[in-house]
Design an enzyme around this catalytic site. Structure first.
Site, short mmCIF file in Angstrom:
data_model
loop_
_atom_site.label_atom_id
_atom_site.label_comp_id
_atom_site.label_asym_id
_atom_site.label_seq_id
_atom_site.Cartn_x
_atom_site.Cartn_y
_atom_site.Cartn_z
N TYR A 138 15.27 30.33 7.28
CA TYR A 138 14.02 31.16 7.48
C TYR A 138 13.94 31.32 8.93
O TYR A 138 14.49 30.41 9.76
CB TYR A 138 12.89 30.24 7.03
N LYS A 159 1.02 -1.32 -0.12
CA LYS A 159 -0.13 0.02 -0.17
C LYS A 159 0.96 1.32 0.04
O LYS A 159 2.07 1.13 0.43
CB LYS A 159 -0.88 0.01 1.32
C1 LIG Z 1 -0.09 -1.78 6.75
C2 LIG Z 1 -0.53 -2.95 7.30
C3 LIG Z 1 0.23 -4.11 7.30
C4 LIG Z 1 1.78 -4.27 7.28
O1 LIG Z 1 2.15 -3.41 8.46
P1 LIG Z 1 3.78 -3.27 8.76
O2 LIG Z 1 3.88 -2.91 10.03
O3 LIG Z 1 4.10 -2.28 7.64
O4 LIG Z 1 4.29 -4.46 8.45
C5 LIG Z 1 -0.43 -5.17 7.34
N1 LIG Z 1 -1.79 -5.61 7.78
C6 LIG Z 1 -2.53 -4.29 7.83
C7 LIG Z 1 -3.93 -4.51 8.14
C8 LIG Z 1 -2.23 -2.95 7.50
O5 LIG Z 1 -2.70 -2.06 7.51
#
Ligand SMILES: *Cc1c(COP(=O)(O)O)cnc(C)c1O
Length: 363
Positions: free
Chosen positions: A252, A30
């Site tokens: 800045y 994702k």
């Molecule tokens: C993002 C996510 C993962 C992966 O998690 P990591 O901590 O990056 O390994 C697994 N399951 C769900 C439901 C997630 O939202």
């Protein structure tokens, strides 16, 4: 310049697989594979045998399906089915996760309409209180198994809230609730472990793991030494170097006051590239092996680095500094910016010249 080392991603996948024994190892890709580039990362994982990819949204799923058309590859959408998107799931062969009774019903109705038993996963909440059937939802649907008729419910899934804290008793409590839920849904396989969960031991593994951050080099163990290889290297080019004298300020707001004669390099990367502004005053970069402080405020396109400690010939404009890599890991950079590796990586901007090594092949 952003280098993504796909061999290191593949190596991380192999390490996770070796921890998992006979459990299938999927991958969370994702958010554009946590900023690394999903359409480059996923084929590299397919080459290692990965056959289950998890995305958050339907659009991510479509993009990945276009890249990985093979029937053998499952693309699972955490966000689940919204009324009206059922045909899109079918058209792109995406597997929905049903997070509530309404989503179960939408998929079931659609399967009946098509006369097909399409894959789906069921999410039960075990304590995170974010997504998934609540305990009372689960009581209701488990008491009326006809609720599930039609789709092919491959896995029941749940998500750990504290997997990166191995000592946290919440892990055992969630595991116990997940085992109870599984016992009530005997037809479905189980998927429970994210990256941290893989390192909590075999009781957490079930049938299919869903690691994300560990694939990309984040430390999945909490405070133990990081067993993963770094996958991302961000290099920033020196644009200009200037002499500074006491009384001057840099950047800045004039937040950095010069207290001794020295030199400041301006380096091409800023918060528009995901070099988070909250790291102002705390972030470090490397020139070769030398650790150098980022001084003053991080601005949109550039940062300023105190290079007083290195010889001028090493800081000529055009030379590169390491902003992220083996010496400044995403965990380090996240710490400096008051956040976590996940946010640092997913913030990496679109503006970098990206180099994938070895070049990503067509799957
Ligand atoms: C993002 C996510 C993962 C992966 O998690 P990591 O901590 O990056 O390994 C697994 N399951 C769900 C439901 C997630 O939202």
């Amino acid at each position: 310049m952003l280098h993504v080392n796909l061999s290191a991603v593949a190596e991380n996948y192999r390490l996770l697989k070796s921890k998992l024994g006979s459990t299938q190892c999927g991958a969370a890709v994702k958010a554009d594979a946590y900023g690394l580039g999903m359409t480059a990362v996923a084929p590299a994982l397919v080459a290692e045998g990965c056959r289950a990819f998890f995305v958050a949204t339907i659009d991510e799923g479509i993009e990945l399906r276009n890249r990985l058309p093979s029937e053998e590859i499952a693309i699972i959408v955490f966000g689940g089915i919204l009324a009206g998107t059922e045909d899109t799931f079918v058209e792109h062969r995406l597997t929905p996760v049903a997070n509530d009774p309404g989503q179960i019903d939408l998929w079931r109705t659609h399967c009946h309409r098509l006369g097909q038993s399409l894959d789906a996963m069921l999410h039960v909440d075990t304590g995170m209180n974010r997504l998934g059937l609540s305990p009372s939802d689960l009581d209701r649907v488990a008491a009326a198994p006809e609720v599930f008729e039609g789709p092919n419910w491959t896995h029941v899934i749940s998500h750990l809230a504290c997997a990166d804290e191995p000592q946290n008793p919440a892990n055992e409590a969630q595991l116990a609730r997940f085992e109870q839920a599984k016992a009530r849904l005997p037809e479905m396989k189980g998927s429970f472990a994210n990256s941290g969960g893989v390192f909590l031991g075999p009781r957490y593994h079930f049938d299919l793991a869903r690691p994300g951050i560990a694939l990309y080099g984040g430390n999945p163990t909490g405070s133990a030494a990081n067993p993963m290889r770094q996958t991302v290297r961000v290099l920033g080019r020196i644009l200009q170097v200037r002499d500074v004298t006491p009384g001057m300020t840099v950047g800045y707001g004039g937040t950095h006051e010069v207290t001794r004669p020295g030199r400041v390099a301006t380096v091409a990367a800023g918060y528009a590239d995901g070099y988070l502004r909250s790291g102002s005053g705390t972030a470090h970069v490397y020139l070769g092996q030398t650790r150098l402080p980022v001084i003053g405020r991080i601005s949109m396109d550039v940062i300023t680095v105190d290079v007083t400690s290195v010889p001028p010939e090493d800081t000529r404009p055009g030379k590169f500094m390491e902003l992220l890599g083996d010496q400044v890991t995403p965990d380090d950079a996240g710490d400096a910016a008051g956040t976590i590796s996940y946010e640092f990586l997913t913030s990496l901007g679109r503006r970098y010249h990206r180099i994938y090594a070895p070049p990503s092949k067509t799957a």
